[in-house]
Design an enzyme around this catalytic site. Structure first.
Site, PDB file in Angstrom:
ATOM      1  N   GLU A 197       5.095   3.003   0.950  1.00 33.56           N
ATOM      2  CA  GLU A 197       6.500   2.744   1.240  1.00 33.56           C
ATOM      3  C   GLU A 197       7.156   4.025   1.728  1.00 33.56           C
ATOM      4  O   GLU A 197       6.822   5.115   1.274  1.00 33.56           O
ATOM      5  CB  GLU A 197       7.193   2.279  -0.041  1.00 33.56           C
ATOM      6  CG  GLU A 197       8.593   1.813   0.169  1.00 33.56           C
ATOM      7  CD  GLU A 197       9.192   1.286  -1.140  1.00 33.56           C
ATOM      8  OE1 GLU A 197      10.273   0.713  -1.069  1.00 33.56           O
ATOM      9  OE2 GLU A 197       8.573   1.457  -2.208  1.00 33.56           O
ATOM     10  N   GLY A 198       8.053   3.886   2.635  1.00 31.65           N
ATOM     11  CA  GLY A 198       8.803   5.055   3.113  1.00 31.65           C
ATOM     12  C   GLY A 198      10.231   4.677   3.388  1.00 31.65           C
ATOM     13  O   GLY A 198      10.636   3.543   3.113  1.00 31.65           O
ATOM     14  N   GLN A 199      10.948   5.614   3.935  1.00 32.59           N
ATOM     15  CA  GLN A 199      12.372   5.389   4.112  1.00 32.59           C
ATOM     16  C   GLN A 199      12.658   4.225   5.054  1.00 32.59           C
ATOM     17  O   GLN A 199      13.620   3.503   4.881  1.00 32.59           O
ATOM     18  CB  GLN A 199      12.996   6.669   4.672  1.00 32.59           C
ATOM     19  CG  GLN A 199      14.494   6.671   4.572  1.00 32.59           C
ATOM     20  CD  GLN A 199      15.054   7.952   5.136  1.00 32.59           C
ATOM     21  OE1 GLN A 199      14.361   8.958   5.254  1.00 32.59           O
ATOM     22  NE2 GLN A 199      16.320   7.927   5.495  1.00 32.59           N
ATOM     23  N   PHE A 200      11.828   4.073   6.046  1.00 25.16           N
ATOM     24  CA  PHE A 200      12.121   3.073   7.064  1.00 25.16           C
ATOM     25  C   PHE A 200      11.211   1.855   7.026  1.00 25.16           C
ATOM     26  O   PHE A 200      11.296   1.008   7.883  1.00 25.16           O
ATOM     27  CB  PHE A 200      12.081   3.698   8.444  1.00 25.16           C
ATOM     28  CG  PHE A 200      13.224   4.625   8.680  1.00 25.16           C
ATOM     29  CD1 PHE A 200      14.521   4.131   8.697  1.00 25.16           C
ATOM     30  CD2 PHE A 200      13.017   5.975   8.870  1.00 25.16           C
ATOM     31  CE1 PHE A 200      15.594   4.971   8.903  1.00 25.16           C
ATOM     32  CE2 PHE A 200      14.089   6.813   9.081  1.00 25.16           C
ATOM     33  CZ  PHE A 200      15.382   6.324   9.095  1.00 25.16           C
ATOM     34  N   GLU A 237       7.478  -0.258   5.086  1.00 12.52           N
ATOM     35  CA  GLU A 237       6.422  -0.370   4.087  1.00 12.52           C
ATOM     36  C   GLU A 237       5.096  -0.642   4.771  1.00 12.52           C
ATOM     37  O   GLU A 237       5.065  -1.116   5.902  1.00 12.52           O
ATOM     38  CB  GLU A 237       6.739  -1.541   3.144  1.00 12.52           C
ATOM     39  CG  GLU A 237       7.999  -1.314   2.324  1.00 12.52           C
ATOM     40  CD  GLU A 237       8.322  -2.485   1.417  1.00 12.52           C
ATOM     41  OE1 GLU A 237       7.746  -3.573   1.615  1.00 12.52           O
ATOM     42  OE2 GLU A 237       9.144  -2.297   0.507  1.00 12.52           O
ATOM     43  N   VAL A 238       4.035  -0.343   4.042  1.00  9.38           N
ATOM     44  CA  VAL A 238       2.706  -0.713   4.515  1.00  9.38           C
ATOM     45  C   VAL A 238       2.136  -1.729   3.534  1.00  9.38           C
ATOM     46  O   VAL A 238       2.126  -1.495   2.326  1.00  9.38           O
ATOM     47  CB  VAL A 238       1.767   0.515   4.589  1.00  9.38           C
ATOM     48  CG1 VAL A 238       0.428   0.104   5.177  1.00  9.38           C
ATOM     49  CG2 VAL A 238       2.377   1.621   5.420  1.00  9.38           C
ATOM     50  N   LEU A 242       0.815  -1.223   0.000  1.00  5.57           N
ATOM     51  CA  LEU A 242       0.000   0.000   0.000  1.00  5.57           C
ATOM     52  C   LEU A 242       0.844   1.267   0.000  1.00  5.57           C
ATOM     53  O   LEU A 242       0.406   2.311  -0.460  1.00  5.57           O
ATOM     54  CB  LEU A 242      -0.907   0.028   1.234  1.00  5.57           C
ATOM     55  CG  LEU A 242      -1.956  -1.067   1.374  1.00  5.57           C
ATOM     56  CD1 LEU A 242      -2.630  -0.976   2.724  1.00  5.57           C
ATOM     57  CD2 LEU A 242      -2.981  -0.971   0.255  1.00  5.57           C
ATOM     58  N   LYS A 283       1.943  -2.385   8.946  1.00  2.00           N
ATOM     59  CA  LYS A 283       3.023  -1.410   8.806  1.00  2.00           C
ATOM     60  C   LYS A 283       4.272  -2.074   9.361  1.00  2.00           C
ATOM     61  O   LYS A 283       4.277  -2.556  10.493  1.00  2.00           O
ATOM     62  CB  LYS A 283       2.652  -0.182   9.624  1.00  2.00           C
ATOM     63  CG  LYS A 283       3.551   0.993   9.468  1.00  2.00           C
ATOM     64  CD  LYS A 283       2.821   2.154  10.124  1.00  2.00           C
ATOM     65  CE  LYS A 283       3.623   3.407  10.207  1.00  2.00           C
ATOM     66  NZ  LYS A 283       2.826   4.465  10.826  1.00  2.00           N
ATOM     67  N   ASP A 296      -0.110  16.681  12.450  1.00  2.00           N
ATOM     68  CA  ASP A 296      -0.097  16.512  10.995  1.00  2.00           C
ATOM     69  C   ASP A 296      -1.488  16.135  10.510  1.00  2.00           C
ATOM     70  O   ASP A 296      -1.660  15.187   9.744  1.00  2.00           O
ATOM     71  CB  ASP A 296       0.941  15.451  10.618  1.00  2.00           C
ATOM     72  CG  ASP A 296       1.252  15.481   9.120  1.00  2.00           C
ATOM     73  OD1 ASP A 296       0.768  16.409   8.429  1.00  2.00           O
ATOM     74  OD2 ASP A 296       1.964  14.587   8.651  1.00  2.00           O
TER      75      ASP A 296
END
Ligand code: NAG
Ligand code: NAG
Ligand code: NAG
Ligand code: NAG
Length: 843
Positions: A556-559, A561-562, A554, A593, A697
């Site tokens: 993705e980020g630096q650290f 994934e979802v 679903l 996550k 946020d």
């Protein structure tokens, strides 16, 4: 009897200045120092001019702020003209509180002073350090004793910074008038005593502030600190042997005397000079055998030929240090030159004071208590009795005043003293965690709408760091983070506004936000170690990892994934009564996550923290954490899967419902749907606010929708790369959603429920533009930041988001209230919820 008492009191207070008593506020707070006498090198606005730099006052914009951001190399000052030479013993500083909208304060400062307004001297403490540690927040005054005290007329407070910062200051100075009037003394520099079997004893004048060695300045002999009988041990300052004395050796100074010159602020008629001298004859130290003082009527005239001579009675029996009083016969002068003759190998002085006619004859050094002047001459026997009666009455009055004054002094003294002894600022272990517990700057307001001010409790145990540590073992164990005064900018050390204020939530001081495993995690996280968090604090169950079956990615980020996963047997796992997440046929779908195994320990820490936070949140409009896999890597958290994705995506793919959309089968939403969304977000935020939880946020991208269009607030940080243009990068480190942020969050790094309210306004605006447009899409990031400066300045040049075409004007008014400059003017989430709910039901 009375007279005797009076004399005792007088001799005690009048003998010389006593820094322990000379601690009166000099008039910043109460206005005795006039606006004209407060100047500054610069000011940011008229409303932050020097005249607003008064301690505990809330005028203008709440403090003096120098123009622009303070660079480490800048010298900006707030200058006070005390009008007279003043013995300054204490300085108190405070930041800009401005009814909790301020966020600037001086973490450090230094002092320059000038007795004549021309020659400026930098103050140093007794070990030579210029820097004074200042404030840690905007409202608590930090009171610092000056060792040595300063004798001056002009004083500059100079904020000092290690990083670029906006600083603002409010100040008060404490002390009393310098009635000696001495502006400078000169003397031969003190010498070093070296004797077998004794420590090396430095008898120099180490605080002397003159231009040359002992010329044109004041120093240890006017600091109010009297040496002990034994000259070797220093008093309270762990410095060096002989610190308290200035001493000379006969054979090194040819003539057999020490010559000192004293200069005064104006012509005075001198009654006496008191010289505090050591008399430790066993080591060759004695008071002077005689002294001869010459006078100079004007600074540029010659010395008068006829000196005043005085011989002391030498004392070979009592080795006590003592004051030797030298009568000066009411001779008039602006300068004195005295020769002190040796009586032994050494002569040592710790203090010299002068008494002259201009002093109020009876008053102790409490200048602002109007004492009647003593009666003049009582001539003739007939009036003698009357005179005596008058004198006795006066004495009674004076004694009363003195006692009263001493009582007042004690009260006055107590506050700063107590603070000094145990600096009220309680620093809890990490820089991001400087929790300061103080008396509130304003009394808690009683109102139905919870105010946003962070009001601190007055419970005495909150003044006691030890008691707190016991309550917060996690915090007491956590490691120091950086130097004691790491600059808390937004990227590292944002204080957690949400949790400082009330007791029930102190246990959650480590709750920060919903930010998860984003590489960009810019929000402060207190230094609670991972070990202290894992396992025991996580209240959700560990799910067998092998029962999670991957379906699709679903985000993705630096650290991490979802993933969308199927959770086998989750319903049974969660047990009876647990609300079941979305089901796809028979399989239960969940969002997983997952932290990359090679994530930094900070990211791990944050991840575990997010788990901890989410496990405590239980609200229909907040994303629910179902279970976790933290017993082995990679760490996972399992949350409800929200089939309709995030609100931003959802709305941007839809049109507003109309006959056209119906006819063409275009995906659509109705106004009622939009209002229903707004109400749900308000409801979720109301819940967070009730926990004093600051989201930081809030935006449509962080609101998820399930199949029934129920909104759940979340922050799938890892999928942020989809929205990277919504975030603003500062030097590659921080990523900030500036277009959603309140001005005070952008400028001052201050995040509160009130700044969440601001973001809620922007979120509403997004909803009613169907997320077709980024907020302030016509402004660059830099212009958005400039715009927040305009909000701060409040001169009507700030730009607001415009009325979206779909939006009812009553709703837009609500948005505008969310964007009020003053956080008091912003509505609370519960009032927003109340205001929105009827609309949603309406249509
Ligand atoms: C002088 O200031 C420094 C830094 O603030 C401090 O560490 C030191 O103890 C001070 N020295 C004295 C004698 O007060
Ligand atoms: C005074 O003597 C001490 C100890 O020897 C020394 O550290 C200090 O620098 C001297 N101060 C001055 C002003 O000479
Ligand atoms: C000093 O004394 C003289 C006379 O003795 C007097 O005229 C003068 O006013 C006095 N000055 C001060 C400053 O008191
Ligand atoms: C001090 O020194 C002078 C000159 O060297 C000498 O004449 C005098 O006797 C000495 N005084 C004492 C008390 O030692």
């Amino acid at each position: 009897m009375l007279l005797f008492l009076l004399l005792v009191l007088n001799s005690k207070t009048n003998a010389q200045i006593d820094p322990a008593l000379c601690r009166y506020p000099l008039g910043m707070e109460d206005g005795r120092i006039k606006n004209d006498d407060i100047t500054a090198s610069s000011q940011w606005y008229d409303t932050t001019g020097p005249q607003y730099g008064r301690l505990n006052r809330e005028e203008g914009d709440g403090a003096w702020c120098p123009a622009g951001q303070l660079q480490p190399s800048d010298v900006q000052y707030l200058q006070l003209d005390l009008r007279h030479l003043t013995f300054v013993t204490v300085v108190a500083t405070q930041g800009r509180y401005a009814r909790s909208s301020g966020n600037e304060f001086a973490r450090k400062y230094r002092l320059d002073y000038s007795r004549d307004g021309h020659r400026w001297i930098s103050w140093r403490n007794r070990s030579g350090n210029e820097i004074i540690v200042g404030n840690v927040n905007t409202y608590a005054s930090v009171v610092k004793d000056l060792h040595p005290p300063i004798i001056t007329r002009f004083l500059r407070l100079i904020p000092v910074t290690d990083a670029v910062h906006t600083v603002c200051m409010r100040v008060e100075v404490f002390g009393c008038p310098w009635q000696d009037g001495l502006t400078a003394y000169s003397a031969p520099e003190g010498q070093t005593m070296m004797a077998p079997g004794y420590p090396i004893t430095s008898l120099n004048d180490s605080t002397y502030d003159g231009v040359l060695e002992l010329l044109g300045g004041l120093g240890q002999m006017t600091d109010g600190v009297i040496g002990q009988d034994d000259f070797v041990p220093m008093l309270q300052y762990q410095l060096w042997p002989g610190y308290d004395y200035v001493g000379w050796r006969n054979d090194s100074l040819g003539p057999g005397y020490v010559e000192m010159e004293f200069q005064f602020d104006r012509q005075r008629n001198f009654t006496s000079m008191k010289v505090h001298s050591n008399n430790m004859f066993s080591r060759g130290v004695k008071v002077f055998s005689s002294v001869s003082c010459a006078f100079k009527p004007h600074l540029i005239s010659e010395w008068e030929t006829e000196p005043v001579e005085f011989s002391t009675v030498l004392d070979d029996r009592n080795p006590s240090a003592r004051y030797v009083t030298v009568p000066l016969e009411r001779r008039s002068g602006t300068a004195l030159r005295c020769r002190f003759f040796f009586a032994d190998t050494w002569m040592m002085f710790s203090e010299i004071s002068f008494q002259s006619d201009t002093q109020p004859p009876t008053a102790p050094r409490a200048p602002w208590i109007g004492l009647p002047t003593a009666p003049g001459k009582c001539g003739g026997t007939s009036v003698l009795i009357g005179c005596l009666v008058t004198i006795i009455l006066l004495l009674v009055v004076i004694i009363f005043l003195i006692l009263w004054c001493q009582y007042v002094c004690k009260v006055l003294e107590k506050a700063p003293r107590r603070i000094l002894e145990e600096e009220v600022t309680v620093r809890l272990s990490s820089c991001s965690d400087t929790i300061v517990l103080q008396t509130p700057p304003v009394p808690p307001r009683m109102s139905l709408d919870p105010p946003y001010e962070r009001v601190f409790l007055l419970d005495p145990q909150y003044q006691d760091p030890a008691a707190l540590r016991v309550k917060l073992p996690e915090l007491s164990q956590s490691a120091e983070c950086g130097g004691g005064y790491a600059e808390p900018d937004v990227t590292q050390c944002t204080p957690h506004q949400g949790f400082q204020n009330s007791v029930p939530h102190y246990a959650e001081t480590d709750i920060v936000n919903l930010q998860g495993v984003t590489g960009s995690n810019m929000y402060a996280v207190p230094a609670v170690t991972v070990d202290s968090l894992t396992r025991k604090d996580i209240s959700v169950a560990e799910f067998p990892r092998e029962h999670l079956i991957f379906r699709e990615k679903l985000g993705e980020g630096q650290f991490g994934e979802v993933h969308l996963c199927e959770a086998e047997g989750l319903a049974e796992f969660l047990g009876e009564g647990a609300p079941l997440p979305e089901q796809d046929g028979r399989a239960v779908l969940v969002a997983v996550k997952q932290l990359r195994a090679d994530a930094t320990s900070n990211a791990r820490n944050d991840f575990l923290k997010e788990i901890k936070i989410m496990s405590r949140l239980n609200d229909p409009n907040i994303i629910r954490l179902l279970c976790v896999c933290v017993h082995s890597d990679p760490l996972c958290m399992v949350t409800e899967y929200m089939e309709n994705g995030d609100l931003n995506m959802f709305l941007s793919q839809r049109e507003i419902e109309s006959t056209l959309t119906h006819a063409n089968n275009i995906p659509s939403v109705s106004m009622a749907d939009l209002l229903h969304m707004a109400v749900q977000i308000a409801s979720g935020m109301k819940y967070l606010a009730s926990l004093n939880f600051v989201h930081r946020d809030l935006a449509t991208r962080n609101c998820l929708l399930d199949r029934q269009l129920t909104i759940k607030i979340s922050d799938f940080g890892m999928s942020r790369n989809l929205y990277s243009s919504d975030y603003y990068r500062i030097q590659g480190r921080a990523v900030l959603p500036i277009r959603w942020m309140a001005w005070e969050s952008i400028l001052l790094g201050k995040f509160t429920t009130a700044s969440d309210v601001w973001a809620f306004g922007v979120t509403l605006w997004e909803i009613f533009t169907l997320c077709r447009e980024q907020p302030y899409s016509l402004l660059t990031d830099e212009q958005v930041i400039e715009n927040s400066g305009e909000f701060f300045r409040n001169q009507g040049r700030q730009i607001y988001l415009s009325l979206p075409p779909l939006c009812p004007s009553s709703l837009f008014e609500l948005m505008m209230r969310c964007w009020s400059r003053d956080i008091r003017d912003r509505p609370s989430f519960s009032s927003l919820y109340q205001a929105l709910r009827p609309h949603a039901h309406h249509s």
